[in-house]
Design a protein around this motif. Structure first.
Motif, PDB file in Angstrom:
ATOM      1  N   GLY A 176      10.990  61.555 -27.081  1.00  0.00           N
ATOM      2  CA  GLY A 176       9.582  61.394 -26.742  1.00  0.00           C
ATOM      3  C   GLY A 176       9.375  60.360 -25.660  1.00  0.00           C
ATOM      4  N   HIS A 177      10.380  60.239 -24.776  1.00  0.00           N
ATOM      5  CA  HIS A 177      10.402  59.186 -23.764  1.00  0.00           C
ATOM      6  C   HIS A 177       9.790  59.695 -22.466  1.00  0.00           C
ATOM      7  N   GLU A 178       9.072  58.823 -21.776  1.00  0.00           N
ATOM      8  CA  GLU A 178       8.498  59.192 -20.495  1.00  0.00           C
ATOM      9  C   GLU A 178       9.607  59.393 -19.459  1.00  0.00           C
ATOM     10  N   PRO A 179       9.344  60.155 -18.385  1.00  0.00           N
ATOM     11  CA  PRO A 179      10.377  60.394 -17.368  1.00  0.00           C
ATOM     12  C   PRO A 179      10.817  59.089 -16.698  1.00  0.00           C
ATOM     13  N   LEU A 180      12.092  59.033 -16.354  1.00  0.00           N
ATOM     14  CA  LEU A 180      12.630  57.897 -15.623  1.00  0.00           C
ATOM     15  C   LEU A 180      12.643  58.209 -14.134  1.00  0.00           C
ATOM     16  N   PRO A 181      12.383  57.206 -13.292  1.00  0.00           N
ATOM     17  CA  PRO A 181      12.443  57.421 -11.849  1.00  0.00           C
ATOM     18  C   PRO A 181      13.887  57.429 -11.359  1.00  0.00           C
ATOM     19  N   MET A 182      14.124  58.104 -10.258  1.00  0.00           N
ATOM     20  CA  MET A 182      15.465  58.147  -9.691  1.00  0.00           C
ATOM     21  C   MET A 182      15.957  56.757  -9.292  1.00  0.00           C
ATOM     22  N   GLU A 183      15.051  55.850  -8.970  1.00  0.00           N
ATOM     23  CA  GLU A 183      15.446  54.510  -8.536  1.00  0.00           C
ATOM     24  C   GLU A 183      16.277  53.788  -9.589  1.00  0.00           C
ATOM     25  N   ARG A 184      16.145  54.178 -10.866  1.00  0.00           N
ATOM     26  CA  ARG A 184      16.989  53.565 -11.896  1.00  0.00           C
ATOM     27  C   ARG A 184      18.476  53.689 -11.543  1.00  0.00           C
ATOM     28  N   PHE A 185      18.835  54.748 -10.790  1.00  0.00           N
ATOM     29  CA  PHE A 185      20.244  55.034 -10.509  1.00  0.00           C
ATOM     30  C   PHE A 185      20.679  54.583  -9.120  1.00  0.00           C
ATOM     31  N   ARG A 186      19.769  54.057  -8.309  1.00  0.00           N
ATOM     32  CA  ARG A 186      20.060  53.430  -7.028  1.00  0.00           C
ATOM     33  C   ARG A 186      20.892  54.317  -6.089  1.00  0.00           C
ATOM     34  N   PRO A 187      20.472  55.579  -5.881  1.00  0.00           N
ATOM     35  CA  PRO A 187      21.246  56.439  -4.986  1.00  0.00           C
ATOM     36  C   PRO A 187      21.011  56.111  -3.517  1.00  0.00           C
ATOM     37  N   THR A 188      21.995  56.457  -2.699  1.00  0.00           N
ATOM     38  CA  THR A 188      21.819  56.416  -1.252  1.00  0.00           C
ATOM     39  C   THR A 188      21.025  57.626  -0.791  1.00  0.00           C
ATOM     40  N   LEU A 189      21.414  58.795  -1.295  1.00  0.00           N
ATOM     41  CA  LEU A 189      20.703  60.019  -0.914  1.00  0.00           C
ATOM     42  C   LEU A 189      20.513  60.903  -2.132  1.00  0.00           C
ATOM     43  N   GLU A 217      34.575  60.051  -6.538  1.00  0.00           N
ATOM     44  CA  GLU A 217      34.629  60.092  -7.996  1.00  0.00           C
ATOM     45  C   GLU A 217      33.224  60.257  -8.540  1.00  0.00           C
ATOM     46  N   ARG A 218      33.132  60.663  -9.792  1.00  0.00           N
ATOM     47  CA  ARG A 218      31.847  60.615 -10.487  1.00  0.00           C
ATOM     48  C   ARG A 218      31.482  59.156 -10.730  1.00  0.00           C
ATOM     49  N   CYS A 219      30.198  58.905 -10.869  1.00  0.00           N
ATOM     50  CA  CYS A 219      29.732  57.521 -11.005  1.00  0.00           C
ATOM     51  C   CYS A 219      29.457  57.194 -12.467  1.00  0.00           C
ATOM     52  N   ASP A 220      30.245  56.261 -13.001  1.00  0.00           N
ATOM     53  CA  ASP A 220      29.971  55.767 -14.339  1.00  0.00           C
ATOM     54  C   ASP A 220      28.830  54.762 -14.259  1.00  0.00           C
ATOM     55  N   ARG A 221      27.959  54.782 -15.255  1.00  0.00           N
ATOM     56  CA  ARG A 221      26.735  53.992 -15.187  1.00  0.00           C
ATOM     57  C   ARG A 221      26.797  52.776 -16.102  1.00  0.00           C
ATOM     58  N   CYS A 222      26.258  51.675 -15.579  1.00  0.00           N
ATOM     59  CA  CYS A 222      26.288  50.400 -16.289  1.00  0.00           C
ATOM     60  C   CYS A 222      24.900  50.044 -16.807  1.00  0.00           C
ATOM     61  N   VAL A 223      24.769  48.849 -17.330  1.00  0.00           N
ATOM     62  CA  VAL A 223      23.530  48.402 -17.948  1.00  0.00           C
ATOM     63  C   VAL A 223      22.382  48.282 -16.938  1.00  0.00           C
ATOM     64  N   MET A 224      22.676  48.222 -15.648  1.00  0.00           N
ATOM     65  CA  MET A 224      21.603  48.114 -14.654  1.00  0.00           C
ATOM     66  C   MET A 224      20.627  49.274 -14.740  1.00  0.00           C
ATOM     67  N   THR A 225      21.109  50.450 -15.121  1.00  0.00           N
ATOM     68  CA  THR A 225      20.211  51.606 -15.204  1.00  0.00           C
ATOM     69  C   THR A 225      19.209  51.474 -16.340  1.00  0.00           C
ATOM     70  N   LYS A 236      17.028  50.725 -23.887  1.00  0.00           N
ATOM     71  CA  LYS A 236      18.181  51.491 -24.360  1.00  0.00           C
ATOM     72  C   LYS A 236      18.454  52.723 -23.512  1.00  0.00           C
ATOM     73  N   GLU A 237      17.478  53.105 -22.694  1.00  0.00           N
ATOM     74  CA  GLU A 237      17.626  54.326 -21.906  1.00  0.00           C
ATOM     75  C   GLU A 237      17.864  53.992 -20.435  1.00  0.00           C
ATOM     76  N   PRO A 238      18.626  54.868 -19.751  1.00  0.00           N
ATOM     77  CA  PRO A 238      19.091  56.197 -20.163  1.00  0.00           C
ATOM     78  C   PRO A 238      20.447  56.219 -20.857  1.00  0.00           C
ATOM     79  N   THR A 239      21.059  55.049 -21.076  1.00  0.00           N
ATOM     80  CA  THR A 239      22.420  55.027 -21.607  1.00  0.00           C
ATOM     81  C   THR A 239      22.525  55.753 -22.951  1.00  0.00           C
TER      82      THR A 239
END
Length: 276
Positions: A176-189, A217-225, A236-239
């Motif tokens: 029941g969580h609201e959508p997360l913005p892409m900025e959480r993942f800090r992409p270049t493109l 490689e695939r990107c493993d995600r840390c607590v910054m997200t 706790k999200e998105p982890t």
């Protein structure tokens, strides 16, 4: 240009983040060479021992913005006067502990004072004079000649809107969580188009306009997200949700790291052609 299925894919967003762990800015276009986007992660915050200070430990860093200028950056934050910091060519060297760097150039004391006050702890700002001094580790898909700035593992991070849509569906249906913005993942493109979620995991190369990038490689995600970009508090999200759907090798995954194989200009709206 189209994919093998005939579906057109395009760049829908680009971002440059001059200072490691600070917010960057969305841009309409950016010059790209073997070192990555021009000016991206050329600056870094360290403590008195030269250890890297990141938003993993200091989430407040994500409330500060670094905007690229010609030969400088501008630091800004809500309620604070901004500060322009010139590239410190010829400045004093400062030993740093970030892997495969050794030393970086210290910035003016005014920059240290601005950041220290904003973060509530003593820190220093350093600049990487030549990103070619640092290489992409072979552990992260690097090859001889691959250069790296202060970025964690590769010069470019790519995500797709299809993968974020899938994650946000899981979050809504299961939490029941609201959508997360892409900025959480800090992409270049960011790539948009009719794609299967996470299909980018299998792309060996990507052509963006006239630029070719190689999968590292695939990107493993840390607590910054997990840092809420409005409150700057860790959640706790998105982890938690990625761990249910995208956990393997003991990590959670979102996006892919790429190494440029050619130089050029990336522009929002550029066609994207992935190659398996």
């Amino acid at each position: 240009m189209t994919t093998d299925t005939g579906t057109a894919l395009r760049v829908c967003a680009l971002a440059v983040r001059p200072v490691k762990s600070l917010r960057g800015v969305d841009v309409a276009s950016t010059s790209l060479d073997r070192l990555g986007p021009r000016g991206d992660r050329r600056w870094m915050v360290v403590d008195d021992d030269g250890d890297t200070v990141t938003a993993r430990e200091v989430p407040a860093m994500l409330g500060l913005t670094a905007t690229p200028l010609d030969g400088a950056i501008e630091l800004s934050a809500p309620g604070r006067a901004s500060l322009v910091v010139p590239e410190p060519h010829g400045g004093p060297r400062l030993d740093v502990t970030l892997s495969r760097v050794g030393w970086a150039t210290a910035c003016a004391p005014e920059a240290d004072a601005w950041l220290s006050e904003a973060l509530g702890r003593r820190v220093r700002l350093v600049w990487l004079d030549d990103p070619a001094r640092r290489s992409v580790s072979t552990d992260h898909g690097g090859r001889p000649g691959d250069a790296l700035s202060f970025a964690d593992a590769a010069p470019v991070l790519l995500t797709t809107t299809a993968s974020l849509a899938a994650l946000n569906t899981w979050l809504a249906d299961e939490r029941g969580h609201e959508p997360l913005p892409m900025e959480r993942f800090r992409p270049t493109l960011v790539v948009d188009g009719d794609l299967e979620p996470f299909v980018e995991d299998g792309w060996a190369r990507v052509q963006v306009g006239d630029v070719v990038l190689r999968f590292a490689e695939r990107c493993d995600r840390c607590v910054m997200t997990t840092v809420d970009l409005d409150t700057l508090r860790t959640t706790k999200e998105p982890t938690r949700t990625l761990a249910r759907h995208r956990r393997f090798e003991g990590k959670v995954w979102f996006g892919v790291r790429l190494v440029p194989e050619s130089a050029g200009v990336l522009t929002v709206g550029d066609p994207v052609v992935p190659r398996a």
